[in-house]
Design a protein around this motif. Structure first.
Motif, PDB file in Angstrom:
ATOM      1  N   LEU A  84       0.826  -1.200   0.000  1.00  0.00           N
ATOM      2  CA  LEU A  84       0.000   0.000   0.000  1.00  0.00           C
ATOM      3  C   LEU A  84       0.865   1.256   0.000  1.00  0.00           C
ATOM      4  CD1 LEU A  84      -2.705  -1.020   2.632  1.00  0.00           C
ATOM      5  CD2 LEU A  84      -2.959  -0.986   0.142  1.00  0.00           C
ATOM      6  N   LEU A  85       0.344   2.313  -0.595  1.00  0.00           N
ATOM      7  CA  LEU A  85       1.005   3.624  -0.535  1.00  0.00           C
ATOM      8  C   LEU A  85       0.614   4.397   0.719  1.00  0.00           C
ATOM      9  CD1 LEU A  85       1.003   5.132  -4.142  1.00  0.00           C
ATOM     10  CD2 LEU A  85       2.923   4.296  -2.801  1.00  0.00           C
ATOM     11  N   PHE A  86      -0.477   3.993   1.360  1.00  0.00           N
ATOM     12  CA  PHE A  86      -0.934   4.660   2.575  1.00  0.00           C
ATOM     13  C   PHE A  86      -1.143   3.610   3.673  1.00  0.00           C
ATOM     14  CE2 PHE A  86      -2.641   7.046  -1.092  1.00  0.00           C
ATOM     15  CZ  PHE A  86      -1.984   8.251  -0.910  1.00  0.00           C
ATOM     16  N   PRO A  87      -0.065   2.944   4.101  1.00  0.00           N
ATOM     17  CA  PRO A  87      -0.223   1.876   5.099  1.00  0.00           C
ATOM     18  C   PRO A  87      -0.409   2.438   6.509  1.00  0.00           C
ATOM     19  CG  PRO A  87       2.094   2.176   4.591  1.00  0.00           C
ATOM     20  CD  PRO A  87       1.331   3.111   3.679  1.00  0.00           C
ATOM     21  N   ASP A  88      -1.056   1.634   7.352  1.00  0.00           N
ATOM     22  CA  ASP A  88      -1.122   1.933   8.788  1.00  0.00           C
ATOM     23  C   ASP A  88      -1.561   3.361   9.088  1.00  0.00           C
ATOM     24  OD1 ASP A  88      -0.246  -0.652   9.189  1.00  0.00           O
ATOM     25  OD2 ASP A  88       1.847  -0.070   9.449  1.00  0.00           O
ATOM     26  N   GLN A  89      -2.634   3.782   8.457  1.00  0.00           N
ATOM     27  CA  GLN A  89      -3.250   5.079   8.745  1.00  0.00           C
ATOM     28  C   GLN A  89      -2.304   6.254   8.475  1.00  0.00           C
ATOM     29  OE1 GLN A  89      -4.699   4.602  12.795  1.00  0.00           O
ATOM     30  NE2 GLN A  89      -6.558   3.610  12.083  1.00  0.00           N
ATOM     31  N   THR A  90      -1.513   6.134   7.410  1.00  0.00           N
ATOM     32  CA  THR A  90      -0.614   7.230   7.032  1.00  0.00           C
ATOM     33  C   THR A  90      -1.246   8.172   6.014  1.00  0.00           C
ATOM     34  OG1 THR A  90       0.375   5.826   5.315  1.00  0.00           O
ATOM     35  CG2 THR A  90       1.486   5.882   7.465  1.00  0.00           C
ATOM     36  N   TYR A  91      -2.502   7.963   5.672  1.00  0.00           N
ATOM     37  CA  TYR A  91      -3.122   8.758   4.604  1.00  0.00           C
ATOM     38  C   TYR A  91      -3.072  10.255   4.899  1.00  0.00           C
ATOM     39  CZ  TYR A  91      -6.650  10.884   1.644  1.00  0.00           C
ATOM     40  OH  TYR A  91      -7.291  11.716   0.765  1.00  0.00           O
ATOM     41  N   GLY A  92      -3.528  10.659   6.080  1.00  0.00           N
ATOM     42  CA  GLY A  92      -3.572  12.086   6.394  1.00  0.00           C
ATOM     43  C   GLY A  92      -2.190  12.718   6.376  1.00  0.00           C
ATOM     44  N   LEU A  93      -1.229  12.056   7.009  1.00  0.00           N
ATOM     45  CA  LEU A  93       0.147  12.562   7.014  1.00  0.00           C
ATOM     46  C   LEU A  93       0.679  12.678   5.594  1.00  0.00           C
ATOM     47  CD1 LEU A  93       2.935  13.139   8.395  1.00  0.00           C
ATOM     48  CD2 LEU A  93       3.313  10.656   8.311  1.00  0.00           C
ATOM     49  N   ALA A  94       0.518  11.620   4.810  1.00  0.00           N
ATOM     50  CA  ALA A  94       1.069  11.601   3.457  1.00  0.00           C
ATOM     51  C   ALA A  94       0.465  12.691   2.587  1.00  0.00           C
ATOM     52  CB  ALA A  94       0.840  10.231   2.816  1.00  0.00           C
ATOM     53  N   MET A  95      -0.836  12.900   2.668  1.00  0.00           N
ATOM     54  CA  MET A  95      -1.482  13.872   1.792  1.00  0.00           C
ATOM     55  C   MET A  95      -1.197  15.307   2.239  1.00  0.00           C
ATOM     56  SD  MET A  95      -2.517  12.064  -0.566  1.00  0.00           S
ATOM     57  CE  MET A  95      -3.220  13.393  -1.526  1.00  0.00           C
ATOM     58  N   MET A  96      -1.093  15.560   3.542  1.00  0.00           N
ATOM     59  CA  MET A  96      -0.720  16.908   3.984  1.00  0.00           C
ATOM     60  C   MET A  96       0.688  17.255   3.504  1.00  0.00           C
ATOM     61  SD  MET A  96      -2.219  17.620   7.804  1.00  0.00           S
ATOM     62  CE  MET A  96      -1.435  16.202   8.562  1.00  0.00           C
TER      63      MET A  96
ATOM     64  N   HIS B 115       9.262   3.300  10.110  1.00  0.00           N
ATOM     65  CA  HIS B 115       9.984   2.221   9.436  1.00  0.00           C
ATOM     66  C   HIS B 115       9.318   1.754   8.142  1.00  0.00           C
ATOM     67  CE1 HIS B 115      12.728   1.833  12.813  1.00  0.00           C
ATOM     68  NE2 HIS B 115      11.681   1.873  13.626  1.00  0.00           N
ATOM     69  N   GLN B 116       8.169   2.306   7.806  1.00  0.00           N
ATOM     70  CA  GLN B 116       7.433   1.850   6.639  1.00  0.00           C
ATOM     71  C   GLN B 116       7.204   3.023   5.680  1.00  0.00           C
ATOM     72  OE1 GLN B 116       3.823  -0.166   7.689  1.00  0.00           O
ATOM     73  NE2 GLN B 116       3.665  -1.243   5.747  1.00  0.00           N
ATOM     74  N   PRO B 117       7.583   2.890   4.399  1.00  0.00           N
ATOM     75  CA  PRO B 117       7.419   4.012   3.478  1.00  0.00           C
ATOM     76  C   PRO B 117       5.966   4.237   3.095  1.00  0.00           C
ATOM     77  CG  PRO B 117       8.194   2.091   2.288  1.00  0.00           C
ATOM     78  CD  PRO B 117       8.202   1.724   3.749  1.00  0.00           C
ATOM     79  N   CYS B 118       5.647   5.474   2.741  1.00  0.00           N
ATOM     80  CA  CYS B 118       4.319   5.823   2.251  1.00  0.00           C
ATOM     81  C   CYS B 118       4.481   6.853   1.136  1.00  0.00           C
ATOM     82  CB  CYS B 118       3.431   6.362   3.372  1.00  0.00           C
ATOM     83  SG  CYS B 118       3.934   7.992   4.001  1.00  0.00           S
ATOM     84  N   TYR B 119       3.376   7.267   0.558  1.00  0.00           N
ATOM     85  CA  TYR B 119       3.417   8.210  -0.556  1.00  0.00           C
ATOM     86  C   TYR B 119       4.067   9.532  -0.159  1.00  0.00           C
ATOM     87  CZ  TYR B 119       1.889  11.397  -4.219  1.00  0.00           C
ATOM     88  OH  TYR B 119       1.869  12.337  -5.220  1.00  0.00           O
ATOM     89  N   GLY B 120       3.923   9.953   1.079  1.00  0.00           N
ATOM     90  CA  GLY B 120       4.547  11.193   1.516  1.00  0.00           C
ATOM     91  C   GLY B 120       6.053  11.182   1.336  1.00  0.00           C
ATOM     92  N   ASP B 121       6.685  10.015   1.472  1.00  0.00           N
ATOM     93  CA  ASP B 121       8.130   9.915   1.272  1.00  0.00           C
ATOM     94  C   ASP B 121       8.507  10.212  -0.173  1.00  0.00           C
ATOM     95  OD1 ASP B 121       8.971   8.966   3.971  1.00  0.00           O
ATOM     96  OD2 ASP B 121       7.642   7.309   3.465  1.00  0.00           O
ATOM     97  N   ALA B 122       7.728   9.687  -1.117  1.00  0.00           N
ATOM     98  CA  ALA B 122       7.978   9.993  -2.529  1.00  0.00           C
ATOM     99  C   ALA B 122       7.779  11.477  -2.804  1.00  0.00           C
ATOM    100  CB  ALA B 122       7.057   9.161  -3.417  1.00  0.00           C
TER     101      ALA B 122
END
Length: 309
Positions: A81-93, A173-180
Motif C-alpha cells: 500500500l502507498l498509505f499503510p497503517d493510517q498514514t493517509y492524512g500525514l502523506a497527503m498533507m 519504518h514503513q514508506p508511504c506516498y509522503g516519502d515519494a
C-alpha cells in the motif's frame, strides 16, 4: 488486475515521484514514453486535452495529477500500500505542501540556473505553467537569492520532522506516498542543479530517506508502444463509479463542465460531462475517435470545476 500504464518521460520530476510511488507499492506497470513538449498527439486523446506529465491509464480510466494517481495505485491491488497503517492524512498533507511550496521553489531555482543553457522554447513552456503571468528572465534572476533562502528553510522543516521519527521514513519504518512526495525534490535538485548535492548535504536525514527510496526502485516496468495504449483504452470501458457522493457538488451527473488547474497558467481547458464527484476526486466522461468512451479523473485539491452549460 488491469495493467497500470504510466504515460511519462524519464526527465520529468513529477513522473519520477510517481515512479518512486510505484516502487514503494512494488507494482508492475507498463511504460509509455511521451514528448517533453506539446504537441502530444498520442496522449491528449486519452486526457480530453490535459497536457501535464505524468498520466496513469487503467483501461479506459485515465488519472491526471500525481496525488490522484497515488490513490489509483494504492487501490490497484499492488503488493504494498502507498498509505499503510493510517498514514493517509500525514502523506497527503505533506504531499500537498511539497507539490506546491517545495516544488515551486525548486523549479524556480533549477530553471533560473538553466537560463541560456537549455532551449528557450523549453523555458518558455515551463514558465507558462509554473510562474506568475508576465514573468521575465530578469525577474527570475532577481528573486533567486530569496528563493534559495526559502528553499533552505523549507527543507529544514522536513529534516526536523525526519529527525524526530524512529525510522528512515516520515512514518517511521514503513514508506508511504509522503516519502515519494519529498524524495523526488531531492532527485530533482541533485540531478538538475550543479549546487544540488552541496545543498542537500546540509540535510542528512533527508539524504538517508532519498537513498532508501532509491533502494526500493520503481517497481517492475515494461515498455509499451503509445499506439498500443490507445488501443487498450478503445477496447475497454470505464470501470470507475458514477455519482455525486454526500453532496460533494451542486452540479448534476451528465452536466458539461470545464476543469483546469488553479491559478493563471497556460494549461488548456479540459471539457467533458460530469461522471463522479466526492470529497477527493472529480471524474468526467469524454469521447474521442481514437479511444472511444473514457473517464478522466482529477483531484479536487488544486483544480477548479465550473459548469459550461
Amino acid at each position: 488486475m488491469t495493467s497500470l500504464i504510466l504515460h511519462h518521460y524519464p526527465q520529468s520530476p513529477v513522473a519520477h515521484k510517481v515512479r518512486m510511488a510505484l516502487g514503494i507499492a512494488g507494482a508492475s506497470w507498463q511504460s509509455v514514453e511521451i514528448p517533453r513538449l506539446p504537441p502530444k498527439p498520442l496522449l491528449v486523446p486519452l486526457t480530453a486535452g490535459y497536457r501535464r506529465t505524468p498520466v496513469l491509464q487503467i483501461g479506459a480510466d485515465i488519472y491526471c495529477d500525481s496525488q490522484n494517481i497515488a490513490h489509483a495505485i494504492d487501490q490497484s491491488g499492488a503488493p504494498r500500500l502507498l498509505f499503510p497503517d493510517q498514514t493517509y492524512g500525514l502523506a497527503m498533507m505533506i504531499s500537498n505542501w511539497a507539490e506546491t511550496t517545495l516544488f515551486d521553489l525548486s523549479v524556480r531555482l533549477v530553471l533560473t540556473h538553466a537560463l541560456g543553457k537549455v532551449p528557450e522554447e523549453f523555458i518558455r513552456d515551463r514558465g507558462s505553467l509554473y510562474f506568475e503571468p508576465n514573468w521575465t528572465e530578469a525577474s527570475l534572476r532577481a528573486t533567486l537569492p530569496s528563493v534559495i533562502h526559502e528553499l533552505r528553510a523549507s527543507l529544514g522543516f522536513v529534516e526536523a520532522y525526519l529527525g524526530a521519527t524512529e525510522g528512515v521514513y516520515l512514518a517511521g519504518h514503513q514508506p508511504c506516498y509522503g516519502d515519494a512526495a519529498v524524495g523526488y525534490i531531492c532527485w530533482f535538485l541533485r540531478g538538475r542543479w550543479d549546487g544540488g548535492a552541496a545543498l542537500l548535504a546540509n540535510y542528512p536525514a533527508l539524504c538517508v530517506l532519498e537513498a532508501a527510496l532509491d533502494q526500493l526502485g520503481d517497481g517492475q516496468p515494461q515498455d509499451l508502444d503509445a499506439d498500443a495504449a490507445l488501443a487498450i483504452a478503445k477496447a475497454a470501458k470505464p470501470q470507475s463509479p458514477i455519482g455525486i457522493i454526500d453532496g460533494a457538488s451542486s452540479l448534476a451527473i451528465g452536466q458539461r463542465v470545464m476543469i483546469r488547474p488553479k491559478g493563471e497558467t497556460a494549461d488548456p481547458d479540459v471539457v467533458g460531462t460530469l461522471r463522479y464527484c466526492d470529497g477527493m476526486r472529480i471524474s468526467i466522461d469524454h469521447n474521442h475517435e481514437q479511444v472511444g468512451d473514457i473517464a478522466v479523473h482529477f483531484p479536487v485539491v488544486g483544480y477548479v470545476m465550473t459548469p459550461i452549460d
